[in-house]
Design an enzyme around this catalytic site. Structure first.
Site, short mmCIF file in Angstrom:
data_model
loop_
_atom_site.label_atom_id
_atom_site.label_comp_id
_atom_site.label_asym_id
_atom_site.label_seq_id
_atom_site.Cartn_x
_atom_site.Cartn_y
_atom_site.Cartn_z
N ARG A 79 0.82 -1.21 0.00
CA ARG A 79 0.00 0.00 0.00
C ARG A 79 0.86 1.26 0.00
NH1 ARG A 79 -2.00 -4.04 3.02
NH2 ARG A 79 -4.17 -4.66 2.63
N HIS A 178 3.07 -12.54 -5.36
CA HIS A 178 2.20 -12.77 -4.19
C HIS A 178 2.01 -14.28 -4.02
CE1 HIS A 178 -0.83 -11.98 -1.21
NE2 HIS A 178 -0.91 -10.69 -1.49
N ASP A 247 -1.23 -10.42 8.65
CA ASP A 247 -1.20 -9.55 7.48
C ASP A 247 -0.21 -8.47 7.85
OD1 ASP A 247 -1.57 -8.20 5.15
OD2 ASP A 247 -3.70 -7.74 5.46
N GLU A 305 5.54 -12.46 0.69
CA GLU A 305 5.81 -11.45 -0.33
C GLU A 305 7.12 -10.74 -0.01
OE1 GLU A 305 2.09 -9.05 -0.53
OE2 GLU A 305 1.38 -10.63 0.81
#
Length: 340
Positions: A79, A178, A247, A305
């Site tokens: 992000r 990913h 996450d 990732e």
């Protein structure tokens, strides 16, 4: 070594190809040109094929897959806060595909491209070479960015993924794949999958998963993977503090010789070591293949990732993701399978 090519189907009125790389041990890597997708990474053990990653059986499963399932992310993975950044005195505004932030390169990033492809083969390697040029009109990032993603399988059961890029104007570049791993025997859940990480810190994230800028030690917490530990054990500890998933962005030690992470199964059958030349590893628990189980957080996949720490453009100590004009750059991620 062997390379085969076949038609995978059609997406967005474009013909998508599938390339399969196979070594003498029977290890296979399948790559779809759509999204530069790693569709298969499988090995043969005692005459039986075993998948190391979680995948979908056909092309339709990768069409705007909400999990970005084993697909390329770019120009920038993760992000970007506020969907904007400053570069060379100018404010660049991106499409906020995860309001109010930009995520995984935006809605026209690497994931949503049908890449051009060629192949290379030597006595002990087989490669598929994917190329694409991203323009500001496509994704709102500055510069025309020429990117090459190369998947190379070796006879030593190592998969090297290289990202080469050059832009005609300064831009950002922080790509990854990913990849969702499950190396257990039946791939039903993550109870028997253990993880070891090279670092001892993680980023503090806000509710929107944007880094605050703070790095905190993982020792003694549910984020502590300094020694091999099952995902279930870590989640059980997180549950004690009200957390329900991973996450998270971990700070790791970049190295071509020492893995930033190793994944294995508790039965001791197999391991995959991950190598990277960058300082971040985003770890994400999911169930991309069963919506009902995903709704109750019954996980069967662990995304790993490898990248420069997310939102680095807003945090000077996270790493440099600026790619100057006309300067080539290369990043590498490697997965080494070992039969135990």
């Amino acid at each position: 070594m062997e390379i085969t090519k076949s038609a995978a189907g059609t997406l967005n009125q474009q013909d998508v190809s599938k390339y399969v790389l196979t070594n003498q041990q029977g290890t296979q890597v399948a790559v779809l040109t759509w999204g530069a997708t790693l569709q298969e990474f499988s090995v043969v053990e005692d005459g039986k094929r075993h998948s190391l990653i979680v995948n979908k059986p056909d092309l339709a499963g990768y069409d705007h897959n909400p999990y970005y399932l084993c697909q390329a992310l770019g120009r920038v993975a993760g992000r970007i806060a506020g969907a904007q950044f400053e570069l060379d005195g100018q404010t660049v505004h991106l499409e906020a595909n995860e309001e109010p932030n930009a995520s995984h390169g935006g809605p026209h990033g690497f994931t949503f491209v049908n890449w051009d492809a060629t192949t290379n083969q030597t006595a002990d390697t087989a490669s598929v070479v994917l190329t694409h040029t991203s323009t500001p009109a496509d994704d709102r990032y500055p510069g025309n960015l020429e990117t090459t993603i190369t998947y190379t399988l070796t006879e030593e059961n190592r998969l090297d993924i290289t990202f080469d890029a050059q832009s005609d104007a300064a831009t950002l570049f922080n790509p990854t794949i990913h990849t969702y791993f499950n190396v257990t025997d039946d791939q039903h859940d993550l109870d028997q999958q253990w993880v070891k990480l090279s670092g001892d810190k993680r980023l503090v994230l806000d509710q929107a998963k944007i880094p605050t800028g703070e790095m905190v030690p993982t020792a003694g917490t549910g984020y502590d993977f300094s020694q091999p530990r099952t995902v279930k054990d870590g989640l059980d500890q997180l549950h004690q503090t009200g957390q329900v998933e991973y996450d998270d962005a971990f700070v790791v030690e970049p190295s071509k010789d020492t893995p930033i992470a190793t994944i294995g199964d508790t039965t001791g059958h197999r391991e995959v070591s991950i190598y990277s030349d960058r300082n971040g590893l985003v770890v994400f628990t999911a169930n991309p293949t069963d919506d009902a189980r995903a709704d109750v957080r019954d996980y069967n996949a662990l995304a790993m990732e490898a990248q420069t720490l997310p939102d680095a453009i807003h945090h000077a100590d996270f790493g440099d993701v600026v790619l100057p004009a006309n300067q080539p750059v290369e990043h590498t991620i490697s997965y080494q399978y070992t039969r135990k």
